[in-house]
Design an enzyme around this catalytic site. Structure first.
Site, PDB file in Angstrom:
ATOM      1  N   ASP A 145     -59.342 -52.377 -20.586  1.00 37.15           N
ATOM      2  CA  ASP A 145     -60.056 -52.326 -19.319  1.00 37.15           C
ATOM      3  C   ASP A 145     -61.168 -53.373 -19.345  1.00 37.15           C
ATOM      4  O   ASP A 145     -61.875 -53.511 -20.343  1.00 37.15           O
ATOM      5  CB  ASP A 145     -60.653 -50.922 -19.120  1.00 37.15           C
ATOM      6  CG  ASP A 145     -60.517 -50.434 -17.687  1.00 37.15           C
ATOM      7  OD1 ASP A 145     -60.954 -51.162 -16.781  1.00 37.15           O
ATOM      8  OD2 ASP A 145     -59.990 -49.327 -17.480  1.00 37.15           O
TER       9      ASP A 145
ATOM     10  N   ASP B 240     -61.408 -53.854 -13.558  1.00 34.04           N
ATOM     11  CA  ASP B 240     -62.102 -52.852 -12.750  1.00 34.04           C
ATOM     12  C   ASP B 240     -62.762 -53.491 -11.514  1.00 34.04           C
ATOM     13  O   ASP B 240     -63.469 -54.495 -11.642  1.00 34.04           O
ATOM     14  CB  ASP B 240     -63.185 -52.207 -13.629  1.00 34.04           C
ATOM     15  CG  ASP B 240     -63.772 -50.947 -13.018  1.00 34.04           C
ATOM     16  OD1 ASP B 240     -63.049 -49.968 -12.869  1.00 34.04           O
ATOM     17  OD2 ASP B 240     -64.985 -50.965 -12.704  1.00 34.04           O
TER      18      ASP B 240
ATOM     19  N   GLU C  58     -57.872 -54.087 -10.176  1.00 37.12           N
ATOM     20  CA  GLU C  58     -58.125 -52.924  -9.331  1.00 37.12           C
ATOM     21  C   GLU C  58     -58.858 -53.447  -8.098  1.00 37.12           C
ATOM     22  O   GLU C  58     -59.986 -53.937  -8.199  1.00 37.12           O
ATOM     23  CB  GLU C  58     -58.972 -51.877 -10.051  1.00 37.12           C
ATOM     24  CG  GLU C  58     -59.056 -50.590  -9.241  1.00 37.12           C
ATOM     25  CD  GLU C  58     -60.318 -49.786  -9.464  1.00 37.12           C
ATOM     26  OE1 GLU C  58     -60.311 -48.586  -9.207  1.00 37.12           O
ATOM     27  OE2 GLU C  58     -61.342 -50.367  -9.886  1.00 37.12           O
TER      28      GLU C  58
ATOM     29  N   HIS D   1     -57.146 -42.057 -13.504  1.00 36.38           N
ATOM     30  CA  HIS D   1     -58.297 -41.218 -13.877  1.00 36.38           C
ATOM     31  C   HIS D   1     -59.250 -40.979 -12.707  1.00 36.38           C
ATOM     32  O   HIS D   1     -60.222 -40.248 -12.861  1.00 36.38           O
ATOM     33  CB  HIS D   1     -59.043 -41.879 -15.034  1.00 36.38           C
ATOM     34  CG  HIS D   1     -59.602 -43.213 -14.639  1.00 36.38           C
ATOM     35  ND1 HIS D   1     -58.803 -44.296 -14.326  1.00 36.38           N
ATOM     36  CD2 HIS D   1     -60.876 -43.632 -14.470  1.00 36.38           C
ATOM     37  CE1 HIS D   1     -59.566 -45.306 -13.982  1.00 36.38           C
ATOM     38  NE2 HIS D   1     -60.826 -44.938 -14.061  1.00 36.38           N
ATOM     39  N   ASP D   2     -59.010 -41.619 -11.560  1.00 38.06           N
ATOM     40  CA  ASP D   2     -59.867 -41.440 -10.377  1.00 38.06           C
ATOM     41  C   ASP D   2     -59.213 -40.567  -9.309  1.00 38.06           C
ATOM     42  O   ASP D   2     -59.834 -40.286  -8.278  1.00 38.06           O
ATOM     43  CB  ASP D   2     -60.176 -42.791  -9.724  1.00 38.06           C
ATOM     44  CG  ASP D   2     -61.007 -43.703 -10.602  1.00 38.06           C
ATOM     45  OD1 ASP D   2     -61.785 -43.195 -11.437  1.00 38.06           O
ATOM     46  OD2 ASP D   2     -60.875 -44.936 -10.451  1.00 38.06           O
TER      47      ASP D   2
END
Ligand code: TEU
Ligand code: CA
Length: 565
Positions: free
Chosen positions: A99, A200, A258, A334-335
């Site tokens: 990440d 991210d 993302e 995970h969101d």
């Protein structure tokens, strides 16, 4: 445009390390825990692991607030453990994607510790500092995590920008020293042998000059949505081109951005193989299908979703990117809440609907992502009160709307049950022993109470489990290039229960039929789909292979895939 690429043919598995496997009994997942489970991932058949952040962090946002990019979080282990993890993955033919969180750092990063000391500190300009306006914040922007996007800092009497929590100050990408530091850091990881980055909120890096006030759209709040001033901002492409030229282009890696709030045109700009800046991205349109548009509560204002809306969104992305860009396929991360609770039925038809959703997603064009636990059909959790929750977004929401603004706590708790990020963050359910085999200690967040029924040990033993079904889907992708490279055509556009589509490649067709309802609608094959041979590739109920497919009465959440010639 139709080039063969390894990252188009791969299946990615996302690990949220804090919740995956604890090896030392402190209740927190760690790198040694992941190493213990690599054989499991190999058995599943995934090619790539995306690891959510494992860098040093005070964990305000579970690692998305980084205090040292070039070291490992204490709770997760050491760099030596990480090297071992990479080595063990490569030994099994798996790749590792890290990440990359570079829109912001932690406020405990040494750059920020310096930056806040004085206005003439050499690191001052690494972040976005502004004086207040009329004794208030420099502008009216709202943070993604409730409240103002600005935090006042005593030492120098100015405010710093934080689009996320106040412990996540935004970096100033205008500053070329910041860019150089980030590019060097990326090179350092790539030279250690990683296989790519998940980037991210990468399309928020560039903010509009002058940081203007956002138009007032939410009368319920002092702070407003300022996306138009930082989503796909004016210098974004310059920054990403520079990143590509100085770093990414030197390695055979995969990158996935993302990118909230992008259109298909943006996606083509970002991912085309001529002058794009990343291999693929995560778009969010399908994740908003159950959000009431324009509500002051944003994602927490939930509306029932319609299959025809989902069809419009998915089909647009399938058709418009074909041959021009590349997309990721995901229903969970995970969101997001658990997909079987959101788009399927997590009670009576949990297994059937989890398999149906997997079929529907994995047969589309794009690189599929499986989020830990999705492969065994893990579900949402409904904790009885806010005290059980750990997520900064959820806790900030509660304080903002329930504590400060007096909204109905039951209504908000219900929204959290449906939509909260902790739905995806309860520990991985390995077996039916205490705490689901995740830890011998006390887990940092409670285990979902359904772990006795839903766990990896059970799923591996049961040949009809969701796990074995995923294994087969992954294998099919390796065996049939049409799944990766074929075109897409939606069938039965107006049907509110059946989602069916066809993929085409050379002289082959793939017919995908999925029932999104607990009823038994009749599928009628459109007349223009013709063939002389048919082969059933996968289904979630027993099917007579010779049965005609002109008319099929589908079972609840049924899914079938045929290869036609
Ligand atoms: O998420 C970015 C993002 O757009 C989030 O606001 C997302 O929409 C939200 O979590 C859904 O409620 C990334 C990470 O995936 C997330 O975990 C981090 O909290 C965030 O960036 C800040 O780094
Ligand atoms: Ca641990």
């Amino acid at each position: 445009p139709k080039t063969k690429q390894w990252w188009k043919e791969a299946v990615v598995y996302q690990i949220y390390p804090r919740s995956f496997k604890d090896s030392n009994g402190d209740g927190i997942g760690d790198l040694r825990g992941i190493i213990e489970k690599l054989d499991y991932l190999q058995e599943l058949g995934v090619d790539v692991v995306w690891l959510s952040p494992v860098y040093k962090s005070p964990n305000d946002d579970n690692g998305y607030d980084i205090s040292d990019y070039q070291d490992i979080m204490d709770e997760f282990g050491t760099l030596a453990d990480w090297d071992e993890l990479l080595h063990q993955m490569h030994a099994r033919g798996m790749k590792l994607v890290m990440d990359l969180v570079v829109n912001h750092t932690s406020d405990e990063h040494h750059w920020f510790i310096e930056s806040r000391k004085s206005k003439d500190n050499p690191y001052r300009d690494y972040y976005i500092w502004r004086p207040g306006k009329d004794g208030k914040e420099p502008n009216n922007w709202q943070s993604f995590f409730s409240g103002s996007a600005w935090q006042y800092d005593e030492a120098t009497g100015e405010y710093y920008l934080h689009l996320f929590s106040k412990k996540q100050p935004d970096l100033n990408w205008e500053n070329e020293k910041v860019r150089e530091e980030i590019f060097n850091m990326m090179t350092w990881w790539l030279d250690r042998g990683i296989d790519g980055f998940r980037m991210d909120v990468i399309n928020l890096l560039s903010k509009v000059e002058g940081l203007p006030d956002a138009p007032v759209t939410n009368l319920d709040d002092r702070y407003q949505w300022g996306g138009q001033y930082f989503v796909n901002g004016p210098k974004l492409m310059d920054y990403l081109r520079e990143m590509k030229e100085k770093v990414l282009s030197k390695y055979d890696i995969m990158t996935v951005g993302e990118t909230p709030m992008v259109t298909t045109d943006d996606a083509i700009r970002f991912t085309n193989e001529q002058d794009g800046v990343m291999n693929m991205l995560f778009q969010f349109e399908h994740m908003d299908v159950d959000t009431k548009p324009g509500s002051s509560l944003g994602k927490w204002d939930i509306q029932p979703w319609k299959l025809t809306d989902l069809k419009k969104i998915m089909s647009k992305w399938q058709v418009e990117l074909h041959g021009k860009g590349w997309n990721s396929l995901y229903l969970e991360n995970h969101d997001q809440p658990r997909s079987v609770s959101r788009f399927g039925d997590d009670k009576m038809y949990r297994v059937e609907s989890a398999k149906m959703l997997a079929t529907w997603l994995h047969m589309m064009q794009g690189t599929p992502y499986i989020y830990q636990g999705q492969e065994i059909g893990m579900t949402n959790v409904a904790f009885p009160s806010i005290e059980y929750y750990r997520d900064v977004e959820t806790i900030n929401l509660w304080n903002d709307v329930v504590v400060n603004k007096g909204y109905d706590p039951d209504k908000i708790l219900k929204a959290i049950h449906y939509r909260g990020r902790d739905n995806a963050r309860t520990p991985m359910q390995w077996d039916a022993t205490k705490h689901a085999g995740f830890t011998t200690g006390t887990p940092w967040i409670d285990v979902n109470p359904n772990y006795c029924d839903i766990n990896v040990e059970q799923a591996m033993k049961d040949e009809n489990s969701v796990f074995h079904y995923y294994k087969k889907l992954i294998r099919l992708r390796k065996e049939h290039p049409i799944i990766v490279y074929g075109s897409y055509e939606l069938l039965l556009e107006d049907d509110e229960q059946i989602y069916a589509y066809v993929r085409k490649f050379n002289d082959e067709q793939l017919l995908v039929i999925t029932n999104f309802s607990s009823e038994q609608p009749t599928f009628i094959l459109p007349a223009h789909i013709t063939f002389t041979e048919k082969q059933l590739l996968i289904s979630n109920y027993a099917v007579d292979e010779n049965e005609s497919i002109d008319t099929i009465v589908l079972k609840p959440y049924e899914a079938r895939v045929y290869k036609l010639k």
